[in-house]
Write an enzyme that holds these catalytic residues in place. Structure first.
Site, PDB file in Angstrom:
ATOM      1  CE  LYS A  33      17.730  86.589  18.568  1.00 37.98           C
ATOM      2  NZ  LYS A  33      18.339  85.469  17.819  1.00 37.98           N
ATOM      3  NE  ARG A  64      13.463  82.406  20.768  1.00 37.46           N
ATOM      4  CZ  ARG A  64      14.656  82.863  21.146  1.00 37.46           C
ATOM      5  NH1 ARG A  64      14.754  83.912  21.921  1.00 37.46           N
ATOM      6  NH2 ARG A  64      15.750  82.283  20.732  1.00 37.46           N
ATOM      7  NE  ARG A  94      25.569  81.682  20.833  1.00 38.54           N
ATOM      8  CZ  ARG A  94      24.306  81.962  20.491  1.00 38.54           C
ATOM      9  NH1 ARG A  94      23.947  83.203  20.223  1.00 38.54           N
ATOM     10  NH2 ARG A  94      23.415  81.010  20.399  1.00 38.54           N
ATOM     11  NE  ARG A 124      33.752  76.906  23.211  1.00 38.27           N
ATOM     12  CZ  ARG A 124      34.003  77.453  22.019  1.00 38.27           C
ATOM     13  NH1 ARG A 124      33.043  77.559  21.119  1.00 38.27           N
ATOM     14  NH2 ARG A 124      35.205  77.885  21.721  1.00 38.27           N
ATOM     15  NE  ARG A 141      19.200  77.415  20.070  1.00 40.30           N
ATOM     16  CZ  ARG A 141      20.506  77.679  20.224  1.00 40.30           C
ATOM     17  NH1 ARG A 141      21.366  76.709  20.369  1.00 40.30           N
ATOM     18  NH2 ARG A 141      20.911  78.927  20.249  1.00 40.30           N
TER      19      ARG A 141
HETATM   20  P1  ADP Z   1      21.937  85.626  18.584  1.00 42.16           P
HETATM   21  O1  ADP Z   1      21.892  86.489  19.817  1.00 42.16           O
HETATM   22  O2  ADP Z   1      21.067  86.139  17.477  1.00 42.16           O
HETATM   23  O3  ADP Z   1      21.642  84.184  18.882  1.00 42.16           O
HETATM   24  P2  ADP Z   1      24.828  86.207  18.618  1.00 42.16           P
HETATM   25  O4  ADP Z   1      24.851  87.689  18.613  1.00 42.16           O
HETATM   26  O5  ADP Z   1      25.143  85.512  19.871  1.00 42.16           O
HETATM   27  O6  ADP Z   1      23.428  85.674  18.014  1.00 42.16           O
HETATM   28  O7  ADP Z   1      25.827  85.712  17.449  1.00 42.16           O
HETATM   29  C1  ADP Z   1      26.108  84.329  17.254  1.00 42.16           C
HETATM   30  C2  ADP Z   1      27.608  84.160  16.955  1.00 42.16           C
HETATM   31  O8  ADP Z   1      27.897  84.685  15.664  1.00 42.16           O
HETATM   32  C3  ADP Z   1      28.522  84.887  17.941  1.00 42.16           C
HETATM   33  O9  ADP Z   1      29.629  84.059  18.212  1.00 42.16           O
HETATM   34  C4  ADP Z   1      28.921  86.168  17.189  1.00 42.16           C
HETATM   35  O10 ADP Z   1      30.242  86.583  17.540  1.00 42.16           O
HETATM   36  C5  ADP Z   1      28.852  85.750  15.730  1.00 42.16           C
HETATM   37  N1  ADP Z   1      28.330  86.814  14.853  1.00 42.16           N
HETATM   38  C6  ADP Z   1      27.392  87.736  15.149  1.00 42.16           C
HETATM   39  N2  ADP Z   1      27.154  88.540  14.095  1.00 42.16           N
HETATM   40  C7  ADP Z   1      27.951  88.099  13.083  1.00 42.16           C
HETATM   41  C8  ADP Z   1      28.162  88.532  11.713  1.00 42.16           C
HETATM   42  N3  ADP Z   1      27.487  89.562  11.187  1.00 42.16           N
HETATM   43  N4  ADP Z   1      29.068  87.847  10.989  1.00 42.16           N
HETATM   44  C9  ADP Z   1      29.749  86.801  11.516  1.00 42.16           C
HETATM   45  N5  ADP Z   1      29.600  86.347  12.788  1.00 42.16           N
HETATM   46  C10 ADP Z   1      28.704  86.987  13.565  1.00 42.16           C
HETATM   47  P1  ADP Z   2      19.305  82.219  20.508  1.00 45.50           P
HETATM   48  O1  ADP Z   2      19.248  83.657  20.148  1.00 45.50           O
HETATM   49  O2  ADP Z   2      20.600  81.580  20.180  1.00 45.50           O
HETATM   50  O3  ADP Z   2      18.127  81.426  20.015  1.00 45.50           O
HETATM   51  P2  ADP Z   2      18.449  82.785  23.279  1.00 45.50           P
HETATM   52  O4  ADP Z   2      19.518  83.032  24.257  1.00 45.50           O
HETATM   53  O5  ADP Z   2      17.640  83.933  22.821  1.00 45.50           O
HETATM   54  O6  ADP Z   2      19.169  82.034  22.071  1.00 45.50           O
HETATM   55  O7  ADP Z   2      17.457  81.673  23.829  1.00 45.50           O
HETATM   56  C1  ADP Z   2      17.924  80.450  24.334  1.00 45.50           C
HETATM   57  C2  ADP Z   2      16.749  79.556  24.686  1.00 45.50           C
HETATM   58  O8  ADP Z   2      15.968  80.184  25.729  1.00 45.50           O
HETATM   59  C3  ADP Z   2      15.756  79.294  23.560  1.00 45.50           C
HETATM   60  O9  ADP Z   2      16.132  78.194  22.733  1.00 45.50           O
HETATM   61  C4  ADP Z   2      14.471  79.012  24.347  1.00 45.50           C
HETATM   62  O10 ADP Z   2      14.489  77.694  24.903  1.00 45.50           O
HETATM   63  C5  ADP Z   2      14.577  79.989  25.516  1.00 45.50           C
HETATM   64  N1  ADP Z   2      13.957  81.295  25.206  1.00 45.50           N
HETATM   65  C6  ADP Z   2      14.583  82.507  25.139  1.00 45.50           C
HETATM   66  N2  ADP Z   2      13.697  83.483  24.859  1.00 45.50           N
HETATM   67  C7  ADP Z   2      12.487  82.884  24.735  1.00 45.50           C
HETATM   68  C8  ADP Z   2      11.170  83.350  24.429  1.00 45.50           C
HETATM   69  N3  ADP Z   2      10.906  84.655  24.185  1.00 45.50           N
HETATM   70  N4  ADP Z   2      10.165  82.423  24.389  1.00 45.50           N
HETATM   71  C9  ADP Z   2      10.385  81.129  24.632  1.00 45.50           C
HETATM   72  N5  ADP Z   2      11.596  80.625  24.916  1.00 45.50           N
HETATM   73  C10 ADP Z   2      12.642  81.483  24.963  1.00 45.50           C
END
Ligand code: ADP
Ligand code: ADP
Ligand code: ZN
Length: 217
Positions: A13, A88, A127, A160, A172
């Site tokens: 995302k 969420r 990541r 990180r 999660r």
């Molecule tokens: P989210 O915001 O949904 O938690 P991220 O965009 O941070 O996810 O992506 C998680 C990790 O996976 C990052 O390190 C990113 O570089 C990698 N990543 C994102 N999209 C892809 C993909 N289509 N294929 C492989 N790796 C990906």
């Molecule tokens: P990822 O895409 O890897 O799950 P985010 O950066 O979106 O990570 O979220 C990290 C953490 O922040 C979540 O595990 C949760 O604890 C909190 N969080 C983020 N967005 C929300 C939301 N809309 N509602 C509740 N908790 C949230």
């Protein structure tokens, strides 16, 4: 345009939101980034959110709804925004519907990024991001062009997330399936849900999302 990116943790995302932000000029609103900033600044919201985040649990609806309600009042959201990580829960989705209704705004699309659970652990544990500009990277899947130097801003400092470890990922993913997945039928019923194959290469996913966005206008 008002767009939601929906998908499990690590689905891509944030990666895609950064790309859409620069290509479409839509501001990216990431509740995760906002909460991490609040934790770092030790604000009241940050103090309340910290333990939930470290345990891989969702922060309360009240906190995140409040953050988003304030944020979308700001000037840069006037022409639309891209929500990454919000809503969420169904309660958050209902609160968002109410906010948009009150402002006479319409949700254009919810883009679901479909990724198998098995791929998510590797994505999350690999990541990291640039400490200066927040550009996202991955140990194997998306490295900077020059080792150790951010493509976007030239910084050599990276970070990180504290919650990007194997233990927290399980919790999660459980939260995602129990609390967030019900949003799929919620938005499906409203006719705004569009799904893309998030298992594809990063550029391919961007192309799929651009297709969805192109078909909206
Ligand atoms: P989210 O915001 O949904 O938690 P991220 O965009 O941070 O996810 O992506 C998680 C990790 O996976 C990052 O390190 C990113 O570089 C990698 N990543 C994102 N999209 C892809 C993909 N289509 N294929 C492989 N790796 C990906
Ligand atoms: P990822 O895409 O890897 O799950 P985010 O950066 O979106 O990570 O979220 C990290 C953490 O922040 C979540 O595990 C949760 O604890 C909190 N969080 C983020 N967005 C929300 C939301 N809309 N509602 C509740 N908790 C949230
Ligand atoms: Zn950078």
């Amino acid at each position: 345009m008002i767009i939601i990116l929906l998908g499990p943790p690590g689905a891509g995302k944030g990666t895609q939101a950064q790309r859409i932000e620069s290509s479409q000029g839509l501001v990216q609103l990431s509740t995760g980034d906002m909460l991490r900033a609040a934790v770092a600044a030790e604000t009241e919201v940050g103090k309340k959110a910290k333990d939930f985040m470290e345990a891989g649990k969702l922060v309360t609806d009240e906190i995140v709804v409040g953050i988003i309600a304030d944020r979308i009042e700001e000037e840069d959201c006037k022409n639309g925004f891209l929500l990454d990580g919000f809503p969420r829960t169904v309660a958050q989705a209902e609160a968002l519907d109410n906010m948009l209704d009150q402002k006479n705004l319409k949700l254009d699309a919810v883009i679901e990024m479909q990724v198998d659970d098995g791929a998510l652990v590797d994505r999350i544990t690999g990541r990291y991001t640039c400490s200066e500009c927040n550009q996202g990277y991955h140990d194997k899947n998306l490295k900077p062009k020059v080792d150790g130097v951010c493509d976007n801003c030239g910084s050599t400092n990276f970070k990180r997330r504290a919650d990007d470890n194997k233990e927290t990922v399980t919790s999660r993913l459980e939260s995602y399936h129990a609390q967030t997945a019900p949003l799929l039928p919620y938005y499906g019923d409203k006719g705004v849900l569009k799904s893309v194959d998030g298992m594809a290469d990063i550029d391919d996913v961007t192309a799929q999302i651009n297709d969805v966005l192109g078909n909206l206008s």
